[in-house]
Design a protein around this motif. Structure first.
Motif, PDB file in Angstrom:
ATOM      1  N   PRO A   1      47.776  47.196  27.580  1.00  0.00           N
ATOM      2  CA  PRO A   1      46.463  47.841  27.553  1.00  0.00           C
ATOM      3  C   PRO A   1      46.482  49.005  26.572  1.00  0.00           C
ATOM      4  N   PRO A   2      45.304  49.436  26.094  1.00  0.00           N
ATOM      5  CA  PRO A   2      45.265  50.611  25.217  1.00  0.00           C
ATOM      6  C   PRO A   2      45.794  51.871  25.904  1.00  0.00           C
ATOM      7  N   SER A   3      45.603  51.951  27.235  1.00  0.00           N
ATOM      8  CA  SER A   3      46.071  53.108  27.998  1.00  0.00           C
ATOM      9  C   SER A   3      46.092  52.724  29.478  1.00  0.00           C
ATOM     10  N   TRP A   4      46.765  53.540  30.280  1.00  0.00           N
ATOM     11  CA  TRP A   4      46.775  53.302  31.718  1.00  0.00           C
ATOM     12  C   TRP A   4      45.375  53.458  32.302  1.00  0.00           C
ATOM     13  N   ASP A   5      44.636  54.451  31.870  1.00  0.00           N
ATOM     14  CA  ASP A   5      43.284  54.664  32.387  1.00  0.00           C
ATOM     15  C   ASP A   5      42.396  53.457  32.105  1.00  0.00           C
ATOM     16  N   GLU A   6      42.560  52.844  30.939  1.00  0.00           N
ATOM     17  CA  GLU A   6      41.763  51.671  30.603  1.00  0.00           C
ATOM     18  C   GLU A   6      42.143  50.494  31.494  1.00  0.00           C
ATOM     19  N   LEU A   7      43.413  50.365  31.809  1.00  0.00           N
ATOM     20  CA  LEU A   7      43.855  49.290  32.700  1.00  0.00           C
ATOM     21  C   LEU A   7      43.234  49.457  34.083  1.00  0.00           C
ATOM     22  N   VAL A   8      43.245  50.669  34.594  1.00  0.00           N
ATOM     23  CA  VAL A   8      42.632  50.939  35.896  1.00  0.00           C
ATOM     24  C   VAL A   8      41.140  50.617  35.849  1.00  0.00           C
ATOM     25  N   HIS A   9      40.482  51.018  34.774  1.00  0.00           N
ATOM     26  CA  HIS A   9      39.051  50.758  34.616  1.00  0.00           C
ATOM     27  C   HIS A   9      38.757  49.260  34.622  1.00  0.00           C
ATOM     28  N   ARG A  10      39.590  48.483  33.921  1.00  0.00           N
ATOM     29  CA  ARG A  10      39.371  47.036  33.851  1.00  0.00           C
ATOM     30  C   ARG A  10      39.558  46.385  35.214  1.00  0.00           C
ATOM     31  N   LEU A  11      40.588  46.804  35.926  1.00  0.00           N
ATOM     32  CA  LEU A  11      40.856  46.197  37.225  1.00  0.00           C
ATOM     33  C   LEU A  11      39.735  46.486  38.213  1.00  0.00           C
ATOM     34  N   ILE A  12      39.321  47.729  38.286  1.00  0.00           N
ATOM     35  CA  ILE A  12      38.267  48.096  39.233  1.00  0.00           C
ATOM     36  C   ILE A  12      36.921  47.535  38.789  1.00  0.00           C
ATOM     37  N   GLY A  13      36.698  47.531  37.471  1.00  0.00           N
ATOM     38  CA  GLY A  13      35.413  47.099  36.949  1.00  0.00           C
ATOM     39  C   GLY A  13      35.130  45.622  37.108  1.00  0.00           C
ATOM     40  N   ARG A  14      36.192  44.778  37.150  1.00  0.00           N
ATOM     41  CA  ARG A  14      35.913  43.341  37.238  1.00  0.00           C
ATOM     42  C   ARG A  14      35.458  42.932  38.630  1.00  0.00           C
ATOM     43  N   GLY A  15      35.762  43.747  39.645  1.00  0.00           N
ATOM     44  CA  GLY A  15      35.205  43.524  40.975  1.00  0.00           C
ATOM     45  C   GLY A  15      35.596  42.236  41.652  1.00  0.00           C
ATOM     46  N   THR A  16      36.757  41.686  41.319  1.00  0.00           N
ATOM     47  CA  THR A  16      37.170  40.417  41.917  1.00  0.00           C
ATOM     48  C   THR A  16      38.165  40.612  43.058  1.00  0.00           C
ATOM     49  N   GLU A  17      38.594  41.846  43.299  1.00  0.00           N
ATOM     50  CA  GLU A  17      39.540  42.116  44.376  1.00  0.00           C
ATOM     51  C   GLU A  17      39.001  43.200  45.297  1.00  0.00           C
ATOM     52  N   SER A  18      39.481  43.187  46.534  1.00  0.00           N
ATOM     53  CA  SER A  18      39.137  44.249  47.474  1.00  0.00           C
ATOM     54  C   SER A  18      39.874  45.522  47.076  1.00  0.00           C
ATOM     55  N   ALA A  19      39.507  46.634  47.699  1.00  0.00           N
ATOM     56  CA  ALA A  19      40.174  47.903  47.412  1.00  0.00           C
ATOM     57  C   ALA A  19      41.662  47.805  47.722  1.00  0.00           C
ATOM     58  N   GLU A  20      41.999  47.108  48.798  1.00  0.00           N
ATOM     59  CA  GLU A  20      43.412  46.935  49.162  1.00  0.00           C
ATOM     60  C   GLU A  20      44.153  46.131  48.087  1.00  0.00           C
ATOM     61  N   GLU A  21      43.525  45.051  47.633  1.00  0.00           N
ATOM     62  CA  GLU A  21      44.146  44.230  46.592  1.00  0.00           C
ATOM     63  C   GLU A  21      44.287  45.015  45.287  1.00  0.00           C
ATOM     64  N   GLN A  22      43.282  45.835  44.963  1.00  0.00           N
ATOM     65  CA  GLN A  22      43.358  46.649  43.749  1.00  0.00           C
ATOM     66  C   GLN A  22      44.551  47.601  43.815  1.00  0.00           C
ATOM     67  N   ALA A  23      44.766  48.203  44.970  1.00  0.00           N
ATOM     68  CA  ALA A  23      45.884  49.131  45.120  1.00  0.00           C
ATOM     69  C   ALA A  23      47.220  48.419  44.933  1.00  0.00           C
ATOM     70  N   VAL A  24      47.327  47.203  45.480  1.00  0.00           N
ATOM     71  CA  VAL A  24      48.557  46.420  45.331  1.00  0.00           C
ATOM     72  C   VAL A  24      48.781  46.069  43.864  1.00  0.00           C
ATOM     73  N   ARG A  25      47.717  45.638  43.192  1.00  0.00           N
ATOM     74  CA  ARG A  25      47.840  45.234  41.792  1.00  0.00           C
ATOM     75  C   ARG A  25      48.177  46.423  40.886  1.00  0.00           C
ATOM     76  N   LEU A  26      47.622  47.582  41.163  1.00  0.00           N
ATOM     77  CA  LEU A  26      47.929  48.755  40.339  1.00  0.00           C
ATOM     78  C   LEU A  26      49.373  49.193  40.531  1.00  0.00           C
ATOM     79  N   GLU A  27      49.870  49.087  41.748  1.00  0.00           N
ATOM     80  CA  GLU A  27      51.275  49.420  41.996  1.00  0.00           C
ATOM     81  C   GLU A  27      52.176  48.447  41.228  1.00  0.00           C
ATOM     82  N   THR A  28      51.805  47.167  41.250  1.00  0.00           N
ATOM     83  CA  THR A  28      52.562  46.152  40.508  1.00  0.00           C
ATOM     84  C   THR A  28      52.491  46.423  39.013  1.00  0.00           C
TER      85      THR A  28
END
Length: 203
Positions: free
Chosen positions: A137-164
């Motif tokens: 990704p261009p930056s960590w902040d952009e990666l977080v933005h993309r993950l949350i913005g796509r809206g395909t995972e629950s908040a719990e799943e987003q947290a797991v994916r960001l940790e990964t």
């Protein structure tokens, strides 16, 4: 048959195309870049992974993934029909069917696997001649933005994916090349150009 007991895939022989592997952290856009390549670069042969997760909106069975049951997936793994496989984010299983990949290599295509980091490491063990590209990704902040913005995972799943993703980003140095996915079309063009140049040099 366990992952470690799977038979090794043969190394690329004379006239065979190198195998290319694209991996990177979750939400970096691997699937989007692969879809762009599928649409605009017919010379590239894209492997279709098997997965036990349900389809996301717009995904087509046999095009984006082979959507299978856990029992079907386990049977493929036990029979040695997967080049690599893993449980991703502690939830769904993903794997690459072996035979289509080997057929594409033998046919001299430009074969590309778009897989996760665990799978890329397995492929490196079994096919050390493959060329591995890390999509960053261009930056960590952009990666977080993309993950949350796509809206395909629950908040719990987003947290797991960001940790990964934090651990996955640290694996960049394991790869042969890195492409930054700031623009999908540009990243796809860079990847295809890299594949063509490497294949020509290898041939």
């Amino acid at each position: 048959m366990s992952q470690s007991e799977q038979p090794a895939a043969p190394n690329n022989g004379p006239g065979a195309a190198p195998l290319f592997v694209l991996a990177g952290p979750t939400a970096v856009g691997k699937g989007t870049v692969a879809a762009h390549i599928r649409e605009h670069y017919p010379k590239v042969w894209l492997s279709v992974s098997a997965t036990t997760r349900p389809p996301r909106p717009g995904e087509v069975d046999g095009v984006h993934y082979h959507f299978v049951s856990q029992a079907e997936f386990d049977a493929m793994a036990a029979d040695g029909d997967l080049l690599e496989y893993a449980v991703v984010h502690g939830r769904a299983s993903y794997g690459t069917p072996r035979k289509p990949v080997l057929d594409a290599i033998a046919a001299g295509r430009l074969p590309l696997l778009e897989i996760d980091l665990q799978g890329a490491r397995q492929v490196r063990e079994r096919m050390p001649d493959a060329f591995f590209v890390f999509l960053a990704p261009p930056s960590w902040d952009e990666l977080v933005h993309r993950l949350i913005g796509r809206g395909t995972e629950s908040a719990e799943e987003q947290a797991v994916r960001l940790e990964t993703a934090r651990a996955e980003l640290a694996a960049q140095m394991e790869f042969d090349a890195t492409i930054v996915n700031e623009d999908v079309g540009v990243a796809a063009a860079e990847l295809v150009d890299l594949m063509e140049r490497h294949a020509s040099a290898a041939g």
